[in-house]
Design a protein around this motif. Sequence first.
Motif, PDB file in Angstrom:
ATOM      1  N   LYS A   1     -60.738  21.585 -35.739  1.00 41.81           N
ATOM      2  CA  LYS A   1     -60.182  20.680 -36.749  1.00 41.81           C
ATOM      3  C   LYS A   1     -60.064  19.268 -36.182  1.00 41.81           C
ATOM      4  O   LYS A   1     -60.212  19.040 -34.984  1.00 41.81           O
ATOM      5  CB  LYS A   1     -58.810  21.160 -37.212  1.00 41.81           C
ATOM      6  N   LYS A   2     -59.818  18.314 -37.085  1.00 47.65           N
ATOM      7  CA  LYS A   2     -59.556  16.940 -36.687  1.00 47.65           C
ATOM      8  C   LYS A   2     -58.095  16.624 -36.932  1.00 47.65           C
ATOM      9  O   LYS A   2     -57.429  17.284 -37.729  1.00 47.65           O
ATOM     10  CB  LYS A   2     -60.454  15.981 -37.483  1.00 47.65           C
ATOM     11  N   ASN A   3     -57.597  15.624 -36.221  1.00 44.81           N
ATOM     12  CA  ASN A   3     -56.176  15.291 -36.302  1.00 44.81           C
ATOM     13  C   ASN A   3     -56.017  13.792 -36.544  1.00 44.81           C
ATOM     14  O   ASN A   3     -56.311  12.987 -35.666  1.00 44.81           O
ATOM     15  CB  ASN A   3     -55.477  15.693 -35.006  1.00 44.81           C
ATOM     16  N   PRO A   4     -55.547  13.375 -37.711  1.00 42.99           N
ATOM     17  CA  PRO A   4     -55.404  11.948 -38.008  1.00 42.99           C
ATOM     18  C   PRO A   4     -54.373  11.245 -37.135  1.00 42.99           C
ATOM     19  O   PRO A   4     -54.346  10.015 -37.076  1.00 42.99           O
ATOM     20  CB  PRO A   4     -54.981  11.931 -39.484  1.00 42.99           C
ATOM     21  N   LEU A   5     -53.531  12.006 -36.434  1.00 43.27           N
ATOM     22  CA  LEU A   5     -52.529  11.413 -35.545  1.00 43.27           C
ATOM     23  C   LEU A   5     -53.037  11.250 -34.114  1.00 43.27           C
ATOM     24  O   LEU A   5     -52.346  10.690 -33.264  1.00 43.27           O
ATOM     25  CB  LEU A   5     -51.258  12.264 -35.542  1.00 43.27           C
TER      26      LEU A   5
ATOM     27  N   THR B   1     -54.878   3.393 -25.715  1.00 38.59           N
ATOM     28  CA  THR B   1     -55.788   4.143 -26.589  1.00 38.59           C
ATOM     29  C   THR B   1     -56.968   4.703 -25.807  1.00 38.59           C
ATOM     30  O   THR B   1     -57.617   5.643 -26.265  1.00 38.59           O
ATOM     31  CB  THR B   1     -56.308   3.289 -27.779  1.00 38.59           C
ATOM     32  N   TRP B   2     -57.243   4.144 -24.638  1.00 38.01           N
ATOM     33  CA  TRP B   2     -58.288   4.721 -23.776  1.00 38.01           C
ATOM     34  C   TRP B   2     -57.725   5.863 -22.934  1.00 38.01           C
ATOM     35  O   TRP B   2     -58.298   6.946 -22.901  1.00 38.01           O
ATOM     36  CB  TRP B   2     -58.893   3.640 -22.875  1.00 38.01           C
ATOM     37  N   SER B   3     -56.626   5.648 -22.253  1.00 40.63           N
ATOM     38  CA  SER B   3     -56.093   6.688 -21.366  1.00 40.63           C
ATOM     39  C   SER B   3     -55.479   7.850 -22.134  1.00 40.63           C
ATOM     40  O   SER B   3     -55.442   8.980 -21.633  1.00 40.63           O
ATOM     41  CB  SER B   3     -55.049   6.088 -20.409  1.00 40.63           C
ATOM     42  N   HIS B   4     -55.003   7.608 -23.345  1.00 41.11           N
ATOM     43  CA  HIS B   4     -54.359   8.657 -24.138  1.00 41.11           C
ATOM     44  C   HIS B   4     -55.255   9.186 -25.247  1.00 41.11           C
ATOM     45  O   HIS B   4     -54.768   9.894 -26.141  1.00 41.11           O
ATOM     46  CB  HIS B   4     -53.064   8.124 -24.744  1.00 41.11           C
ATOM     47  N   GLN B   5     -56.521   8.867 -25.192  1.00 43.45           N
ATOM     48  CA  GLN B   5     -57.415   9.286 -26.266  1.00 43.45           C
ATOM     49  C   GLN B   5     -57.441  10.805 -26.409  1.00 43.45           C
ATOM     50  O   GLN B   5     -57.362  11.556 -25.445  1.00 43.45           O
ATOM     51  CB  GLN B   5     -58.825   8.755 -26.033  1.00 43.45           C
ATOM     52  N   ASN B   6     -57.516  11.231 -27.644  1.00 39.88           N
ATOM     53  CA  ASN B   6     -57.569  12.648 -28.039  1.00 39.88           C
ATOM     54  C   ASN B   6     -56.231  13.371 -27.895  1.00 39.88           C
ATOM     55  O   ASN B   6     -56.175  14.596 -27.980  1.00 39.88           O
ATOM     56  CB  ASN B   6     -58.655  13.411 -27.273  1.00 39.88           C
TER      57      ASN B   6
END
Length: 309
Positions: free
Chosen positions: A100-104, A139-144
């Motif tokens: 699934k995908k997660n918008p958050l 947003t780079w280090s915490h991506q996904n």
Amino acid sequence: MEKDFHYYITYSMAKLTGLDHADLIAYSSQFVDDNNEGQFIIDEGITLFPEKIPTGDGGYYYPVMTQSLSPKSLSPYIQKYVYVPFHFLPGDNEVEIYGKKNPLSTTPNSKNAQALLNEALKSKNPYQIGIALHTFSDTWSHQNFSGLREEWNAVYPWYDVFKKIVPNIGHAEVGHAPDVISEDWIDYRINKKIINRERAFEAVKEIYKRLRRNSTHGPTWNEIKAQYQEIIYTFDYNERIAKIANLLIDHQLGPIPNYSKDDWMNKALDKRDGKIVISPDFFRTHWYHFHQAAKIHFAIVMNLIKELL
């Protein structure tokens, strides 16, 4: 990211691109992590993060907590209103995990991140710019990862019982690994080895180009790229900072100011007899201006993600 990025690299990029008050920008960027419960230690073993501080005239000032390093993180309130707006900005919902995908989930250089940084740069408020740069680089280090407690953030397989004791909030299961520039780690959710240096270098590239585009000053990215690549790919933390300092000296931009997480707060607040009171010049202090900027940052993020929370 850690202090080597949020403070030292951020300072160097702001300084090289000619932004006003690079010192305030960098301090604000790093202070997002240090503005937590620990700032309000009155006596040893007694920690207080008040919801309001008496102003002395019958009113109150309401600070904004931008990080939590205590059991408070188990509160959905902290997850939604501290972790999400300041560290795990929801992105573009591109990655699929567990079918699934997660918008958050956080996405590097997402449209939300770009909009947030653009608003900060437009304001010319160094405190707001610094806070936005913190969130933008994260947003780079915490991506996904998301800032909430949810199965989406469960990195280790279900049978790794001892590693799954930690609650699935952000990247808690893998500890500080995603934030350490020189670290490599495995994201078992997507069966991929993560090389943080690659992510950090992409963050530097995007941030530097955006800051220079805004200021129209300083070396171009192509002119400075090799030096930042050397910095990011330096394994030792202290050596990395030394190279950042040398970069600025090479460009005749002077030394990097010292950073102490207590400087701003100590000038704004007095801790006496188990109480916190504001200083006489409170409304002119950096700590006050940081918190005012954090409130603006929070409002912008909440508007960007109003359909999600």
